[in-house]
Design a protein around this motif. Structure first.
Motif, PDB file in Angstrom:
ATOM      1  N   MET A 168       0.817  -1.206   0.000  1.00  7.07           N
ATOM      2  CA  MET A 168       0.000   0.000   0.000  1.00  7.07           C
ATOM      3  C   MET A 168       0.846   1.249   0.000  1.00  7.07           C
ATOM      4  O   MET A 168       0.360   2.350  -0.184  1.00  7.07           O
ATOM      5  CB  MET A 168      -0.979  -0.119   1.158  1.00  7.07           C
ATOM      6  CG  MET A 168      -0.915   0.911   2.213  1.00  7.07           C
ATOM      7  SD  MET A 168      -2.392   0.725   3.222  1.00  7.07           S
ATOM      8  CE  MET A 168      -2.911   2.393   3.219  1.00  7.07           C
ATOM      9  N   SER A 169       2.161   1.093   0.182  1.00  3.93           N
ATOM     10  CA  SER A 169       2.960   2.308   0.142  1.00  3.93           C
ATOM     11  C   SER A 169       3.367   2.648  -1.286  1.00  3.93           C
ATOM     12  O   SER A 169       4.068   3.612  -1.513  1.00  3.93           O
ATOM     13  CB  SER A 169       4.187   2.173   1.028  1.00  3.93           C
ATOM     14  OG  SER A 169       4.778   0.923   0.825  1.00  3.93           O
ATOM     15  N   GLY A 170       2.932   1.862  -2.226  1.00  5.46           N
ATOM     16  CA  GLY A 170       3.181   2.186  -3.620  1.00  5.46           C
ATOM     17  C   GLY A 170       2.301   3.346  -4.061  1.00  5.46           C
ATOM     18  O   GLY A 170       1.770   4.054  -3.221  1.00  5.46           O
ATOM     19  N   PRO A 171       2.159   3.552  -5.355  1.00  7.37           N
ATOM     20  CA  PRO A 171       1.297   4.636  -5.804  1.00  7.37           C
ATOM     21  C   PRO A 171      -0.145   4.381  -5.393  1.00  7.37           C
ATOM     22  O   PRO A 171      -0.562   3.249  -5.209  1.00  7.37           O
ATOM     23  CB  PRO A 171       1.469   4.614  -7.322  1.00  7.37           C
ATOM     24  CG  PRO A 171       2.050   3.293  -7.646  1.00  7.37           C
ATOM     25  CD  PRO A 171       2.766   2.816  -6.441  1.00  7.37           C
ATOM     26  N   SER A 172      -0.891   5.468  -5.221  1.00  6.93           N
ATOM     27  CA  SER A 172      -2.262   5.374  -4.754  1.00  6.93           C
ATOM     28  C   SER A 172      -3.107   4.584  -5.722  1.00  6.93           C
ATOM     29  O   SER A 172      -2.834   4.517  -6.910  1.00  6.93           O
ATOM     30  CB  SER A 172      -2.845   6.766  -4.606  1.00  6.93           C
ATOM     31  OG  SER A 172      -4.208   6.677  -4.282  1.00  6.93           O
ATOM     32  N   ARG A 173      -4.178   4.009  -5.165  1.00  9.77           N
ATOM     33  CA  ARG A 173      -5.123   3.306  -6.009  1.00  9.77           C
ATOM     34  C   ARG A 173      -6.028   4.279  -6.741  1.00  9.77           C
ATOM     35  O   ARG A 173      -6.793   3.903  -7.590  1.00  9.77           O
ATOM     36  CB  ARG A 173      -5.979   2.372  -5.147  1.00  9.77           C
ATOM     37  CG  ARG A 173      -5.253   1.116  -4.748  1.00  9.77           C
ATOM     38  CD  ARG A 173      -6.112   0.293  -3.827  1.00  9.77           C
ATOM     39  NE  ARG A 173      -5.979   0.757  -2.456  1.00  9.77           N
ATOM     40  CZ  ARG A 173      -6.959   0.716  -1.578  1.00  9.77           C
ATOM     41  NH1 ARG A 173      -8.138   0.278  -1.931  1.00  9.77           N
ATOM     42  NH2 ARG A 173      -6.765   1.121  -0.342  1.00  9.77           N
ATOM     43  N   TYR A 174      -5.976   5.535  -6.337  1.00 13.82           N
ATOM     44  CA  TYR A 174      -6.915   6.488  -6.916  1.00 13.82           C
ATOM     45  C   TYR A 174      -6.171   7.602  -7.629  1.00 13.82           C
ATOM     46  O   TYR A 174      -5.088   8.010  -7.220  1.00 13.82           O
ATOM     47  CB  TYR A 174      -7.794   7.090  -5.824  1.00 13.82           C
ATOM     48  CG  TYR A 174      -8.434   6.051  -4.963  1.00 13.82           C
ATOM     49  CD1 TYR A 174      -9.475   5.267  -5.447  1.00 13.82           C
ATOM     50  CD2 TYR A 174      -7.966   5.820  -3.666  1.00 13.82           C
ATOM     51  CE1 TYR A 174     -10.051   4.292  -4.663  1.00 13.82           C
ATOM     52  CE2 TYR A 174      -8.539   4.841  -2.879  1.00 13.82           C
ATOM     53  CZ  TYR A 174      -9.583   4.079  -3.385  1.00 13.82           C
ATOM     54  OH  TYR A 174     -10.143   3.125  -2.600  1.00 13.82           O
ATOM     55  N   VAL A 181      -6.143  11.403  -8.192  1.00 14.54           N
ATOM     56  CA  VAL A 181      -6.738  12.563  -7.554  1.00 14.54           C
ATOM     57  C   VAL A 181      -6.126  13.818  -8.164  1.00 14.54           C
ATOM     58  O   VAL A 181      -4.908  13.971  -8.190  1.00 14.54           O
ATOM     59  CB  VAL A 181      -6.488  12.540  -6.025  1.00 14.54           C
ATOM     60  CG1 VAL A 181      -7.214  13.691  -5.361  1.00 14.54           C
ATOM     61  CG2 VAL A 181      -6.933  11.208  -5.430  1.00 14.54           C
ATOM     62  N   ALA A 182      -6.981  14.697  -8.669  1.00 16.74           N
ATOM     63  CA  ALA A 182      -6.499  15.946  -9.280  1.00 16.74           C
ATOM     64  C   ALA A 182      -6.047  16.909  -8.190  1.00 16.74           C
ATOM     65  O   ALA A 182      -6.436  16.779  -7.039  1.00 16.74           O
ATOM     66  CB  ALA A 182      -7.614  16.571 -10.111  1.00 16.74           C
TER      67      ALA A 182
END
Lengths: 502, 335
Positions: free
Chosen positions: B1-7, B9-10
């Protein structure tokens, strides 16, 4: 005793967004008997109370009272059907008289909708007499003590001539003597043939007062029976019993040197002689009942309130913390329990909330740099997987779980050495809960020292390396992860272990 | 989960024209233009540079206090004693002038009395924890009453000429800019910068929106509240100097009722009375609108009482209008 129930709940289900509060629950209350409703925090007890008092409507299932199917769409419907509740925190009107409080919402009227004060005061006086109150019906409520206010609540329940009385942790604010008085009143209510639903975390009370028990776990009915047929040990097992170890993403982390040493931290009213040591990479759990003094202790560490005695050492150096700003500079971060009031500025956007505790890092010659703020927001918001349309989105548009992630991001932005999490997963959805747990482990593995306050046994047993149990403001027991059992923790938290140890 | 976000976001929301049109400052600019056009139509003397310059004398002192009041209301406080502070500060300067003090001494006396009165309010509010509206209703009577007791029904009029220049003179001859107006413009620029560009300004907004969360985020809420009262008292002291110098006298009823005019400007400027929202440019625009509307109406000899009725209506209509428009846009009932 009569064996025909006066109230029956069948197949009751209640769903909230992301949370299943009750699933196919059944329960019966009998006239002249006290039924204890058991369960951990979050097991669904208060949802049951809210359904029975008309605050929530069940998604499915039926309520029968006296054999008749009921459907409550407001609290008023509930009283009319003979159900009334005495709440954990009294909800009453301080500046009105006792009589007005008792009859609020159903005052006796004369012609022209005028209140019949004479009749109301006289009837209130009668009700007060029946509960042995030592004060009059025309006294202002604010002149009364907590126990006396409880009597007013009970009188209010009786004023509806309720056949069913719900008592939601009625003793939590009472002294031992007042509790005895309450039990006399309960005995009287029983003798009058009323059915009582009694909710308490304290086993000694349950075994003193209840005839029957019903146990909930995770919103499901897991057992019921007669009190005379069970022992506390069996009930505790039923309340907490589930294989919890596999669910939590507990990492194997090397525990480092001591970071925080607390010795004899005290405050005249909330907590006394609290001592513990927190190590690098450790998750230290604090368990206890509501009101055990855990939050108050941590807020004193964080500089919100002041401790009157005790020493706090960080990396061997004694700290003098007199404000939250001092605590933050020392490297302590506190994610508070009341997210909406203490944790977030709801009309602020994600960026402004994220940088609020570390603004000085984003100023250049006194000017705030939006670019720098955006950078940290993107980084931490991304790392915590905050789900939002954009980083300027206001917190009041986010779900509870995402709000909590932003609060955690705010504290990580201060680069703390010690992170105190106070009920970090309370009231948030299952997905965010798992994310918070996973993140907690990750932070510990990076060398942060974490204090976890939780009232959820599985959470504390699943995540903590050691568990401190607090009862009435003191640490009464501590367990290593290996020796902790649910029964032992709950026994200590309810005061059982305290007496055994003494 | 410390990788890039799952979302994805602008950084910010897309901006829309409607949002811009409904911004309070946009509305205020429209209102200001309407006032200027209206005044030009009703009086040929309005658009005269000397007349306009004269008009600024009448609102600059209040406008200076409005800057401090903006910050107080922003953090959920208020100071109703500002006009009474002017009375007390003016009295102190009058007594000193009677005793022969020169301009160099009168200025620190005016500022000092203002700051001390502000500190008194601040102590009661931020230290003892009393509600600011109650405290400053009390000190409003207290400060004004003290001034009246000491002064009786007299007036002090012996001010040195150099002192009077502060309130009557011009910093620049062409275009004619009075000292008071110039000071207001400089202060407004500083306040705009501090409130909208610095960490301190952000902290004030956080306090206004949620003082508890602000405290839990390391912001010294009560210390800041105390200093904002001192600042507002100090600005009332500045106003006292300018006003006393302008009219060349101290009377018991000096600046009577100004606190409400100051608060009117702050509210018309878009500062939420519940705290947490507002801008300095908005308040500056409101000051101009109120000042120029008053000036224009007095040019055509509308009596003062009628002007106050009209300004009251202006305040209510302009505050109700955006709410009504928003409801209409969302298709909700207006009433």
């Amino acid at each position: 005793m009569v064996d025909e129930p006066i109230l029956r709940l069948d197949h009751v289900t209640k769903q909230f967004p992301g949370v299943r509060a009750l699933h196919d629950v059944h329960m019966a209350l009998y006239p002249g008997q006290v039924t204890a409703l058991l369960g951990e925090n979050g097991a669904g007890k208060s949802t049951i109370v809210k359904i029975l008092t008309g605050i929530y409507r069940p998604d499915a299932g039926a309520i029968h009272i006296g054999g008749k199917l009921q459907s409550f769409s407001s609290p008023r419907d509930a009283w009319r059907s003979g159900v009334s509740a005495i709440h954990q925190e009294t909800v009453m009107f301080d500046d009105l008289t006792v009589a007005e409080n008792i009859f609020m919402g159903h005052m006796p009227l004369r012609s022209g909708k005028r209140i019949d004060w004479q009749l109301m005061n006289a009837r209130a006086a009668e009700l007060l007499k029946s509960v042995d109150a030592d004060f009059g019906s025309e006294v202002l409520l604010k002149r009364l003590g907590v126990a006396q206010k409880h009597l007013v609540e009970i009188a209010r329940a009786l004023s509806h001539d309720s056949r069913i009385v719900i008592m939601d942790e009625p003793t939590s604010a009472l002294s031992a003597r007042e509790i005895s008085d309450l039990f006399l009143i309960i005995a009287q209510l029983k003798a009058e043939g009323r059915a009582i639903l009694f909710i308490s975390h304290k086993f000694d009370e349950i075994f003193r007062v209840a005839d029957r028990w019903v146990c909930l776990r995770d919103g499901e009915h897991v057992g019921e029976g007669l009190i005379k047929d069970v022992e506390p040990r069996g009930l505790v097992k039923l309340m907490v019993g589930r294989p919890i170890d596999q669910v939590f993403p507990k990492k194997k982390i090397e525990i480092g040197e001591p970071v925080l040493e607390v010795v004899g931290l005290s405050n005249p009213t909330e907590f006394a002689d609290v001592s513990f040591t927190l190590h690098k990479g450790e998750i230290l759990g604090f368990y206890g009942l509501v009101g055990a003094g855990r939050s108050e202790t941590m807020q004193a560490l964080f500089g919100v309130s002041k401790a009157t005695a005790g020493v706090v050492k960080l990396n061997g150096k004694t700290l003098a913390i007199s404000s939250t700003a001092d605590a933050i500079v020392s490297g302590i971060a506190y994610v508070p329990e009341d997210r909406q009031v203490q944790g977030t500025v709801l009309p602020f956007g994600i960026r402004e909330n994220t940088t609020l505790a570390s603004l000085h890092q984003h100023t250049d010659k006194g000017i705030l740099s939006r670019v720098s703020e955006q950078k940290i927001t993107r980084k931490l918001g991304g790392r915590l997987s905050v789900k939002a349309a954009h980083w300027e989105q206001r917190l009041n548009e986010l779900s509870g779980g995402n709000q909590q992630k932003v609060v955690i991001a705010k504290w990580l932005a201060t680069s703390p050495k010690i992170l105190i999490l106070d009920e970090p997963t309370k009231g948030i959805d299952v997905g965010s809960k798992a994310a918070v747990h996973e993140f907690m482990g990750e932070l510990a593995s990076e060398g942060l020292a974490v204090i976890l306050i939780s009232s959820e046994l599985p959470e504390i047993m699943g995540m903590a390396d050691r568990i401190m149990v607090m009862h009435e403001g003191r640490i009464v027991k501590n367990f290593t992860r290996a020796e902790a059992t649910a029964e032992a923790i709950v026994t200590a938290a309810t005061g059982g272990g305290h007496h055994a140890a003494a | 989960m410390s990788g890039p976000s799952r979302y994805d976001v602008a950084d910010r929301a897309p901006r829309t024209l409607i949002d811009f049109m409904l911004r309070w400052e946009t509305i205020l600019i429209g209102l200001l233009i309407a006032v200027v056009i209206g005044n030009t139509i009703i009086s040929p003397y309005f658009l005269d540079i000397y007349n306009l310059s004269d008009a600024t004398f009448n609102f600059s002192e209040k406008a200076i206090i409005a800057l401090g009041m903006t910050l107080l209301i922003l953090v959920r406080d208020i100071d109703l004693s500002v006009a009474a502070i002017i009375a007390l500060a003016s009295l102190a300067m009058g007594l000193a002038a009677d005793a022969g003090a020169g301009t160099g001494l009168l200025i620190p006396i005016g500022l000092g009395v203002g700051a001390i009165c502000g500190a008194f309010n601040g102590l009661l509010v931020a230290r003892i924890g009393l509600p600011s509206i109650v405290v400053t209703i009390g000190t409003m009577s207290l400060f004004r009453g003290l001034a009246q007791v000491i002064l009786g029904d007299q007036a002090i009029t012996k001010y040195p000429a150099a002192f009077q220049t502060l309130g009557q003179g011009y910093l620049i001859k062409w275009p004619p800019i009075p000292y008071s107006f110039a000071l207001f413009l400089v202060l407004a620029a500083i306040f705009t910068f501090v409130l909208h560009k610095t960490a301190f300004g952000r902290k004030l907004f956080a306090m206004g929106n949620n003082p508890i969360a602000a405290q839990f985020s390391g912001i010294p809420v009560n210390r800041i509240r105390f200093w904002l009262f001192v600042l507002t008292g100090l600005l009332a002291g500045v106003a006292a100097i300018l006003l006393t110098a302008r009219i060349g006298s101290t009377r018991p009823n000096i600046a009577l009722g100004w606190e409400l005019e100051v608060i009117t400007a702050v509210i018309l400027g878009g500062v939420s009375i519940a705290g947490g929202a507002g801008t300095i440019p908005g308040v500056v625009l409101a000051v101009f609108i109120l000042g120029l509307a008053t000036f224009g109406l007095s040019l055509v000899n509308v009596p003062g009482i009628v002007i106050s009725v009209l300004l009251g209506l202006l305040l209510i209509v302009s505050i109700a209008m955006p709410i009504v428009v928003r409801r209409l846009l969302k298709g909700k009932p207006v009433v």
